[in-house]
Design an enzyme around this catalytic site. Structure first.
Site, PDB file in Angstrom:
ATOM      1  N   GLY A 110       1.682   0.068  -9.329  1.00 42.45           N
ATOM      2  CA  GLY A 110       1.530  -1.230  -8.664  1.00 42.45           C
ATOM      3  C   GLY A 110       1.497  -2.355  -9.675  1.00 42.45           C
ATOM      4  O   GLY A 110       2.085  -2.265 -10.755  1.00 42.45           O
ATOM      5  N   ASN A 124       2.649   2.546  -3.758  1.00 36.43           N
ATOM      6  CA  ASN A 124       3.855   1.722  -3.680  1.00 36.43           C
ATOM      7  C   ASN A 124       5.145   2.531  -3.797  1.00 36.43           C
ATOM      8  O   ASN A 124       5.254   3.433  -4.611  1.00 36.43           O
ATOM      9  CB  ASN A 124       3.845   0.676  -4.804  1.00 36.43           C
ATOM     10  CG  ASN A 124       2.631  -0.227  -4.758  1.00 36.43           C
ATOM     11  OD1 ASN A 124       1.846  -0.172  -3.812  1.00 36.43           O
ATOM     12  ND2 ASN A 124       2.464  -1.054  -5.757  1.00 36.43           N
ATOM     13  N   GLU A 177       4.160  -1.426   0.036  1.00 35.01           N
ATOM     14  CA  GLU A 177       2.815  -1.007  -0.361  1.00 35.01           C
ATOM     15  C   GLU A 177       2.114  -0.400   0.842  1.00 35.01           C
ATOM     16  O   GLU A 177       1.799  -1.111   1.793  1.00 35.01           O
ATOM     17  CB  GLU A 177       1.996  -2.201  -0.841  1.00 35.01           C
ATOM     18  CG  GLU A 177       2.539  -2.893  -2.066  1.00 35.01           C
ATOM     19  CD  GLU A 177       1.707  -4.123  -2.395  1.00 35.01           C
ATOM     20  OE1 GLU A 177       0.805  -4.001  -3.232  1.00 35.01           O
ATOM     21  OE2 GLU A 177       1.944  -5.184  -1.795  1.00 35.01           O
ATOM     22  N   TYR A 190       0.462   8.280  -8.414  1.00 33.20           N
ATOM     23  CA  TYR A 190       1.731   7.970  -9.081  1.00 33.20           C
ATOM     24  C   TYR A 190       2.525   9.235  -9.350  1.00 33.20           C
ATOM     25  O   TYR A 190       1.978  10.251  -9.751  1.00 33.20           O
ATOM     26  CB  TYR A 190       1.474   7.246 -10.407  1.00 33.20           C
ATOM     27  CG  TYR A 190       0.645   6.001 -10.240  1.00 33.20           C
ATOM     28  CD1 TYR A 190       1.046   4.995  -9.379  1.00 33.20           C
ATOM     29  CD2 TYR A 190      -0.546   5.851 -10.931  1.00 33.20           C
ATOM     30  CE1 TYR A 190       0.287   3.857  -9.204  1.00 33.20           C
ATOM     31  CE2 TYR A 190      -1.322   4.713 -10.771  1.00 33.20           C
ATOM     32  CZ  TYR A 190      -0.904   3.729  -9.904  1.00 33.20           C
ATOM     33  OH  TYR A 190      -1.673   2.615  -9.736  1.00 33.20           O
ATOM     34  N   PHE A 208      -1.134 -17.084   1.581  1.00 39.26           N
ATOM     35  CA  PHE A 208      -2.483 -17.574   1.874  1.00 39.26           C
ATOM     36  C   PHE A 208      -2.961 -18.544   0.811  1.00 39.26           C
ATOM     37  O   PHE A 208      -2.512 -18.513  -0.335  1.00 39.26           O
ATOM     38  CB  PHE A 208      -3.454 -16.397   1.976  1.00 39.26           C
ATOM     39  CG  PHE A 208      -3.148 -15.493   3.146  1.00 39.26           C
ATOM     40  CD1 PHE A 208      -3.352 -15.921   4.448  1.00 39.26           C
ATOM     41  CD2 PHE A 208      -2.606 -14.228   2.944  1.00 39.26           C
ATOM     42  CE1 PHE A 208      -3.052 -15.102   5.524  1.00 39.26           C
ATOM     43  CE2 PHE A 208      -2.305 -13.404   4.017  1.00 39.26           C
ATOM     44  CZ  PHE A 208      -2.534 -13.842   5.309  1.00 39.26           C
TER      45      PHE A 208
HETATM   46  N1  RBF Z   1       0.377 -10.103   0.372  1.00 45.09           N
HETATM   47  C1  RBF Z   1       0.695 -11.362   0.722  1.00 45.09           C
HETATM   48  O1  RBF Z   1       0.988 -12.176  -0.159  1.00 45.09           O
HETATM   49  N2  RBF Z   1       0.692 -11.766   2.011  1.00 45.09           N
HETATM   50  C2  RBF Z   1       0.355 -10.935   3.027  1.00 45.09           C
HETATM   51  O2  RBF Z   1       0.386 -11.358   4.185  1.00 45.09           O
HETATM   52  C3  RBF Z   1      -0.012  -9.598   2.710  1.00 45.09           C
HETATM   53  N3  RBF Z   1      -0.379  -8.727   3.679  1.00 45.09           N
HETATM   54  C4  RBF Z   1      -0.742  -7.460   3.328  1.00 45.09           C
HETATM   55  C5  RBF Z   1      -1.146  -6.582   4.318  1.00 45.09           C
HETATM   56  C6  RBF Z   1      -1.524  -5.283   4.002  1.00 45.09           C
HETATM   57  C7  RBF Z   1      -1.964  -4.355   5.085  1.00 45.09           C
HETATM   58  C8  RBF Z   1      -1.499  -4.851   2.644  1.00 45.09           C
HETATM   59  C9  RBF Z   1      -1.912  -3.456   2.269  1.00 45.09           C
HETATM   60  C10 RBF Z   1      -1.088  -5.715   1.663  1.00 45.09           C
HETATM   61  C11 RBF Z   1      -0.710  -7.028   1.975  1.00 45.09           C
HETATM   62  N4  RBF Z   1      -0.308  -7.926   0.994  1.00 45.09           N
HETATM   63  C12 RBF Z   1       0.025  -9.212   1.328  1.00 45.09           C
HETATM   64  C13 RBF Z   1      -0.083  -7.479  -0.385  1.00 45.09           C
HETATM   65  C14 RBF Z   1      -1.221  -7.711  -1.317  1.00 45.09           C
HETATM   66  O3  RBF Z   1      -1.049  -8.981  -1.873  1.00 45.09           O
HETATM   67  C15 RBF Z   1      -1.139  -6.625  -2.377  1.00 45.09           C
HETATM   68  O4  RBF Z   1      -1.331  -5.380  -1.794  1.00 45.09           O
HETATM   69  C16 RBF Z   1      -2.136  -6.835  -3.487  1.00 45.09           C
HETATM   70  O5  RBF Z   1      -1.855  -8.030  -4.122  1.00 45.09           O
HETATM   71  C17 RBF Z   1      -2.039  -5.718  -4.503  1.00 45.09           C
HETATM   72  O6  RBF Z   1      -0.777  -5.578  -5.017  1.00 45.09           O
HETATM   73 MG    MG Z   2      -0.851  -0.268  -5.106  1.00 46.11          MG
END
Ligand code: RBF
Ligand code: MG
Length: 245
Positions: A110, A124, A177, A190, A208
């Site tokens: 990741g 991932n 992911e 991994y 966000f």
């Molecule tokens: N990252 C975003 O930038 N926007 C999202 O709306 C968003 N939704 C996610 C929803 C789920 C269920 C998961 C597991 C991850 C999501 N992520 C999202 C990714 C998140 O930023 C990322 O998993 C972490 O930054 C770790 O790499």
């Molecule tokens: Mg990960």
């Protein structure tokens, strides 16, 4: 936590949101995207699920939907998905795919951001595995089932973000992911093979304003997916050949 959108009519009304329309449709209305991307919206419940009595609730609600006036785009809400009033995803807003997306790949490293710290460690896969998959064109949160053969025959619930982590803005290649809802193994395996059977789309990937908002949404996604994956209509996919073979 309210899992069904229509338990929340008052909130929706005060925000000029039609509860009959899934949240991501509101988003698409205020952020028009190419038609091909929204082609999945509002697919009818499959006759199969009606036979099984799985969707009586959803079907009667759909009947309601037809009677309601649609507040379509003439004056799109000014609101963006990034403000603090954004409504969480719900079981009702899930777009069930007509055909599951099956993915199989080797878990890669990741981004060292510690999604573990967010409480949702993800495994991932390269997003390129989905390059030719029309139903997976939209970046966003999907749900389904997964299995890591190394850990045996067990199939577990799964929620996955497919995209580039736009909140962070530092991810170049599209990535899938997956958060596996199981305590029995460390999801960061991994080098191991992971299989996924994706059966629905929950919401678009969002940018966000704060980490707190990202965490709240991810936690809500997990709760909603957990409940949705108990629905009878999903049961048949627990033993899907792509997971078991
Ligand atoms: N990252 C975003 O930038 N926007 C999202 O709306 C968003 N939704 C996610 C929803 C789920 C269920 C998961 C597991 C991850 C999501 N992520 C999202 C990714 C998140 O930023 C990322 O998993 C972490 O930054 C770790 O790499
Ligand atoms: Mg990960």
């Amino acid at each position: 936590m309210k899992l069904f959108a229509d338990e929340d009519d008052e909130w929706a009304h005060s925000h000029r949101i039609d509860p009959a329309i899934p949240m991501h449709r509101h988003f698409e209305m205020s952020h028009p995207v190419p038609a091909i991307r929204s082609s999945l919206a509002f697919q009818p419940a499959s006759p199969l699920s009606i036979v099984h009595g799985a969707c009586r609730r959803a079907v009667s609600r759909r009947a309601l939907v037809l009677k309601r006036p649609r507040r379509l785009s003439s004056v799109p809400p000014k609101r963006t998905m990034t403000n603090s009033h954004f409504k969480f995803s719900s079981v009702d807003a899930i777009e069930w795919l007509q055909k599951p997306i099956t993915v199989r790949g080797i878990v890669q490293h990741g981004f060292g951001r510690g999604s573990r710290d967010l409480g949702t460690p993800t495994a991932n896969l390269p997003g390129s595995l989905l390059d030719d998959v029309h139903d997976a064109e939209r970046d966003g949160v999907y749900l389904g089932f997964g299995r890591v053969p190394k850990y045996g025959r067990r199939v577990v619930k799964m929620v996955a973000n497919i995209g580039r982590n736009i909140t962070y803005g530092d991810v170049i290649d599209r990535v899938l992911e997956a958060y596996l809802m199981a305590d029995i193994f460390d999801p960061e395996f991994y080098g191991e093979e992971m299989r996924l059977c994706i059966i629905g789309f929950m919401r678009p990937e969002l940018k966000f304003n704060s980490l707190q908002q990202l965490i709240e949404h991810i936690q809500n996604d997990v709760k909603v997916a957990d409940a949705a994956l108990d629905l009878p209509r999903t049961e048949v996919y627990r033993t899907h050949t792509s997971l078991i073979d």
